[in-house]
Scaffold this active site. Structure first.
Site, PDB file in Angstrom:
ATOM      1  N   ARG A   1       0.713  -1.186   0.096  1.00 24.53           N
ATOM      2  CA  ARG A   1       0.222   0.213   0.445  1.00 24.53           C
ATOM      3  C   ARG A   1       0.924   1.054   0.275  1.00 24.53           C
ATOM      4  NH1 ARG A   1      -5.106   2.697   2.800  1.00 24.53           N
ATOM      5  NH2 ARG A   1      -5.381   4.402   1.930  1.00 24.53           N
TER       6      ARG A   1
ATOM      7  N   ARG B   1      -5.054   3.151  -4.944  1.00 25.52           N
ATOM      8  CA  ARG B   1      -4.474   1.864  -3.864  1.00 25.52           C
ATOM      9  C   ARG B   1      -3.934   0.825  -4.002  1.00 25.52           C
ATOM     10  NH1 ARG B   1      -7.674   4.484  -0.037  1.00 25.52           N
ATOM     11  NH2 ARG B   1      -7.929   6.149  -1.325  1.00 25.52           N
TER      12      ARG B   1
ATOM     13  N   ASP C   1      -6.925  -1.949   0.965  1.00 19.50           N
ATOM     14  CA  ASP C   1      -6.835  -0.869   1.574  1.00 19.50           C
ATOM     15  C   ASP C   1      -8.016  -2.319   2.315  1.00 19.50           C
ATOM     16  OD1 ASP C   1      -7.377   1.803   2.555  1.00 19.50           O
ATOM     17  OD2 ASP C   1      -9.423   1.568   1.855  1.00 19.50           O
TER      18      ASP C   1
ATOM     19  N   ASP D   1     -10.456  -2.070   6.016  1.00 15.61           N
ATOM     20  CA  ASP D   1     -10.716  -1.669   6.868  1.00 15.61           C
ATOM     21  C   ASP D   1     -11.380  -2.566   8.239  1.00 15.61           C
ATOM     22  OD1 ASP D   1     -10.530   1.533   5.816  1.00 15.61           O
ATOM     23  OD2 ASP D   1     -12.454   1.070   4.796  1.00 15.61           O
TER      24      ASP D   1
HETATM   25  O1  GSY Z   1     -12.835   3.234   1.092  1.00 15.92           O
HETATM   26  C1  GSY Z   1     -12.243   2.152   0.745  1.00 15.92           C
HETATM   27  C2  GSY Z   1     -11.003   2.895  -0.833  1.00 15.92           C
HETATM   28  N1  GSY Z   1     -12.214   3.256  -1.547  1.00 15.92           N
HETATM   29  C3  GSY Z   1     -12.669   2.850  -2.660  1.00 15.92           C
HETATM   30  C4  GSY Z   1     -13.165   0.779  -2.415  1.00 15.92           C
HETATM   31  O2  GSY Z   1     -12.421   0.310  -1.985  1.00 15.92           O
HETATM   32  N2  GSY Z   1     -14.066   0.582  -3.885  1.00 15.92           N
HETATM   33  C5  GSY Z   1     -14.638   1.741  -4.292  1.00 15.92           C
HETATM   34  N3  GSY Z   1     -15.859   1.374  -5.027  1.00 15.92           N
HETATM   35  N4  GSY Z   1     -14.479   2.825  -4.262  1.00 15.92           N
HETATM   36  C6  GSY Z   1     -13.504   3.044  -3.803  1.00 15.92           C
HETATM   37  N5  GSY Z   1     -12.905   4.727  -3.479  1.00 15.92           N
HETATM   38  C7  GSY Z   1     -12.098   4.461  -2.252  1.00 15.92           C
HETATM   39  S1  GSY Z   1     -11.330   5.928  -2.072  1.00 15.92           S
END
Ligand code: GSY
Length: 171
Positions: A84, A93, A96, A98
Site C-alpha cells: 500500500r 490503491r 485497503d 477497514d
Molecule cells: O475506502 C476504500 C477505498 N475506496 C474504494 C473502494 O474500496 N471501492 C470503490 N468502489 N471505491 C472506492 N473509493 C475508495 S477511496
C-alpha cells in the site's frame, strides 16, 4: 473474549486478488484469530474520485480475541505487506483494509471509528458484507436493508476473481 469482526478489503492497483489472498492467509494464520469467513470478490465502480480504475472489493468475518486496536494494527501491517502506498485521498490503491464492525461495540478514537462511519452509503462495502452477514445490524438497520437503499451503484460479483482467490487460498 472472542468477538466477531467484519473487515472490508479493496484495491484497484496491481493485483488486488493476490493482495487479498495474502491478507486472508495471514489472518487465518494468526494465533488470536479462530475463524475467517470471506465473501466473494466484487467489481465495483470507484466512489469518491471517479476518474480511476474499477475496484475489487470483498468482506471477511473474523472471530478473534484481538482487541480492536490490535486488530487495526494488524490490518495496517497487512496493507503495508500488500504494497500500500497512500498517494492521494480517495485515489487508487493496492490494498485497503477497514474494520467495519467489532462485535456490537461503538468505538470513536483517533484512527479507529467502529462501526465504520460511511458503511451505509457505500454499496461496495454493503454488497460483499450482505453475502456473508445479511442480518448483521449496523446502526438501526440490517446490512441487507441498508444495501437495498443504495442499490443504484454499479456492483457485480466477479466470478473469475473469486475463483482465482479461492485457488490461491486452497492451493
Ligand atoms: O475506502 C476504500 C477505498 N475506496 C474504494 C473502494 O474500496 N471501492 C470503490 N468502489 N471505491 C472506492 N473509493 C475508495 S477511496
Amino acid at each position: 473474549m472472542r468477538v466477531e469482526a467484519a473487515l472490508g478489503l479493496g484495491g484497484n492497483l496491481g493485483d488486488p486478488v493476490a493482495a487479498f489472498a495474502h491478507a486472508l492467509t495471514r489472518l487465518a494464520q494468526h494465533p488470536a484469530i479462530f475463524a475467517v469467513r470471506p465473501s466473494s470478490v466484487y467489481r465495483t465502480a470507484p466512489w469518491g474520485k471517479l476518474d480511476q480504475p474499477e475496484f475489487l472489493n470483498m468482506a471477511v468475518l473474523v472471530e478473534t480475541e484481538l482487541p480492536a486496536r490490535a486488530l487495526l494494527d494488524l490490518c495496517l501491517d497487512l496493507e503495508r505487506e500488500g504494497g500500500r502506498e497512500r498517494r492521494e485521498r480517495w485515489g487508487p490503491r493496492t490494498l485497503d483494509i477497514d474494520i467495519l464492525t467489532y462485535g456490537r461495540e461503538m468505538i470513536d478514537e483517533p484512527g479507529l471509528q467502529v462501526p465504520h462511519p460511511r458503511i451505509a452509503e457505500r454499496a461496495f462495502v454493503l454488497a460483499p458484507l450482505a453475502e456473508i452477514a445479511p442480518g448483521m445490524v449496523i446502526g438501526e438497520r440490517t446490512v441487507s436493508t441498508s444495501l437495498d437503499a443504495v442499490r443504484n451503484e454499479t456492483i457485480r460479483r466477479d466470478s473469475v476473481a473469486t475463483d482465482r482467490l479461492n485457488a490461491k487460498l486452497t492451493g
